[in-house]
Design a protein around this motif. Structure first.
Motif, short mmCIF file in Angstrom:
data_model
loop_
_atom_site.label_atom_id
_atom_site.label_comp_id
_atom_site.label_asym_id
_atom_site.label_seq_id
_atom_site.Cartn_x
_atom_site.Cartn_y
_atom_site.Cartn_z
N TYR A 1 39.83 73.66 21.69
CA TYR A 1 40.08 73.91 20.26
C TYR A 1 41.54 73.64 19.94
O TYR A 1 42.43 74.06 20.70
CB TYR A 1 39.74 75.37 19.91
CG TYR A 1 40.09 75.72 18.48
CD1 TYR A 1 39.28 75.29 17.43
CD2 TYR A 1 41.23 76.45 18.18
CE1 TYR A 1 39.61 75.58 16.12
CE2 TYR A 1 41.56 76.75 16.87
CZ TYR A 1 40.74 76.32 15.85
OH TYR A 1 41.07 76.61 14.56
N THR B 1 41.03 65.64 14.62
CA THR B 1 42.11 66.37 13.95
C THR B 1 43.40 65.56 14.00
O THR B 1 44.14 65.47 13.02
CB THR B 1 42.30 67.75 14.62
OG1 THR B 1 41.05 68.46 14.55
CG2 THR B 1 43.36 68.58 13.94
N GLY C 1 47.44 72.03 7.38
CA GLY C 1 46.41 72.97 7.84
C GLY C 1 45.38 73.23 6.76
O GLY C 1 44.18 73.27 7.02
N ASP D 1 40.32 79.58 10.53
CA ASP D 1 41.56 79.78 11.30
C ASP D 1 42.77 79.29 10.51
O ASP D 1 43.80 79.97 10.41
CB ASP D 1 41.42 79.00 12.62
CG ASP D 1 42.59 79.23 13.57
OD1 ASP D 1 43.23 80.29 13.50
OD2 ASP D 1 42.85 78.34 14.40
N GLU D 2 42.65 78.11 9.91
CA GLU D 2 43.78 77.55 9.15
C GLU D 2 44.10 78.41 7.93
O GLU D 2 45.27 78.65 7.63
CB GLU D 2 43.48 76.11 8.70
CG GLU D 2 43.36 75.11 9.83
CD GLU D 2 44.68 74.88 10.57
OE1 GLU D 2 45.73 75.34 10.11
OE2 GLU D 2 44.63 74.24 11.64
N THR E 1 45.65 81.69 9.15
CA THR E 1 47.03 81.45 9.61
C THR E 1 47.96 81.30 8.42
O THR E 1 49.07 81.84 8.40
CB THR E 1 47.08 80.16 10.47
OG1 THR E 1 46.19 80.33 11.58
CG2 THR E 1 48.48 79.90 10.99
N LEU F 1 37.66 76.09 12.49
CA LEU F 1 38.96 75.49 12.15
C LEU F 1 39.37 75.88 10.73
O LEU F 1 40.51 76.28 10.49
CB LEU F 1 38.87 73.96 12.28
CG LEU F 1 40.12 73.16 11.94
CD1 LEU F 1 41.26 73.47 12.91
CD2 LEU F 1 39.83 71.66 11.97
N SER G 1 37.05 70.29 6.23
CA SER G 1 36.14 70.65 7.32
C SER G 1 34.86 71.32 6.84
O SER G 1 33.91 71.44 7.60
CB SER G 1 36.85 71.62 8.29
OG SER G 1 37.87 70.95 9.00
N ALA H 1 44.19 73.73 16.45
CA ALA H 1 44.44 73.90 15.01
C ALA H 1 45.66 73.07 14.62
O ALA H 1 46.27 72.39 15.46
CB ALA H 1 44.66 75.38 14.71
N SER H 2 46.06 73.16 13.36
CA SER H 2 47.18 72.34 12.88
C SER H 2 48.49 72.70 13.58
O SER H 2 49.42 71.90 13.60
CB SER H 2 47.34 72.44 11.37
OG SER H 2 47.70 73.75 11.00
N ASP I 1 46.38 77.20 19.09
CA ASP I 1 46.43 77.63 17.69
C ASP I 1 47.82 78.17 17.39
O ASP I 1 48.75 78.00 18.19
CB ASP I 1 45.32 78.66 17.38
CG ASP I 1 45.47 79.95 18.18
OD1 ASP I 1 46.52 80.15 18.83
OD2 ASP I 1 44.54 80.78 18.16
N ALA J 1 41.44 72.40 6.64
CA ALA J 1 40.44 73.43 6.32
C ALA J 1 39.49 72.92 5.24
O ALA J 1 38.27 73.00 5.38
CB ALA J 1 41.14 74.71 5.85
#
Lengths: 103, 154
Positions: free
Chosen positions: A54, A88, B116, B52-53, B56, B49, B123, A56-57, A23, B120
């Motif tokens: 996991y 993803t 991101g 989290d995105e 962030t 996800l 999702s 993330a972007s 992440d 999100a």
């Protein structure tokens, strides 16, 4: 969440093995390793992701960075990613330039 | 949406400083709610996800590295999970800031910023944004039923 990153060379392939979670907090470790891998000059950079539960972007950003760092003829291969992680990668369209392999 | 998703009346609340170090705590909070709702693996991954995105994005671009707080409220029920994320950073509507992927753009010129948010928003089953009393308020819902199906590729 922790991420462990290892780097090795197997023949003409530079292997990066990732375990843990990728992440925004942990991706900089991956980034640094990519920088080292790009300097090895092998024809393939193989990123083993079976141990990544996991992503993330921020992880996608690292993969784009990898594409930007290596020479044009170098193949980047992501191996063993679990389905949500490979989804993803596909969502970002990176599967058009990075090889996604099961194992 | 409240007529579709039956959720606990009293939300669980988590308030954390807006730092990357707090992402793990936010993830643990979301995973607990997902477990309580009995979400499948895929749906659990997707709600984590998305939160989290967005979190962030608040840390990196909302407060721009400055001090701030993020409040996460979560409700779980047999039909799914709803998460509300609040911050007091400048107004930012993620729907407007979304950047769909551009696969035709060569890697060296590709921007990943904004992706991101796209991840999100694709999702979750429902998303709303509001700006109220100086707060950005994002509401995300993931339904339990059928949530393991892979959503269509954007």
């Amino acid at each position: 969440m922790p991420l462990s990153v290892s780097l090795s060379i197997e023949g003409d392939t530079t292997v990066i093995e990732l375990t843990g979670e990728l992440d925004a907090k942990t991706a900089p470790d991956f980034h640094q390793t990519i920088e080292k891998a790009a300097g090895h000059g092998t024809s393939t950079v193989e990123i083993r992701m079976a141990g990544v539960g996991y992503m993330a972007s921020a992880g996608l950003r690292s993969l784009v960075f990898a594409q930007q760092k290596v020479a044009d003829h170098v193949t980047i291969k992501v191996v063993g990613a679990i389905e949500p992680v490979s989804r993803t990668i596909r969502t970002a369209g990176l599967d058009r330039s990075i090889l996604l392999a099961d194992d | 949406m409240s007529d579709v998703v039956e959720l606990a009346r009293k939300p669980a609340v988590l308030e954390v400083p807006a730092t990357l170090g707090a992402l793990g705590e936010i993830a643990a909070f979301v995973l607990r709610l997902a477990a309580r709702a009995g979400l499948g693996t895929g749906a659990t991954y997707r709600i984590r996800l998305a939160v989290d995105e967005l979190a962030t994005n608040i840390v990196m671009h909302g407060y721009r590295g400055g001090e701030g707080r993020i409040t996460v409220l979560g409700r779980s029920g047999p039909d799914g999970v709803r998460i509300v994320i609040e911050d007091t950073a400048p107004a930012f509507d993620p729907v407007a800031g979304r950047l769909p992927p551009a696969p035709g753009v060569p890697p060296e010129r590709r921007r990943v910023g904004g992706l991101g948010i796209h991840l999100a928003l694709t999702s979750v089953d429902a998303y709303t944004y509001a700006r109220r009393d100086g707060r950005n308020i994002s509401t995300l819902t993931v339904k339990a039923e059928g949530t393991d199906a892979c959503p269509p590729r954007p």
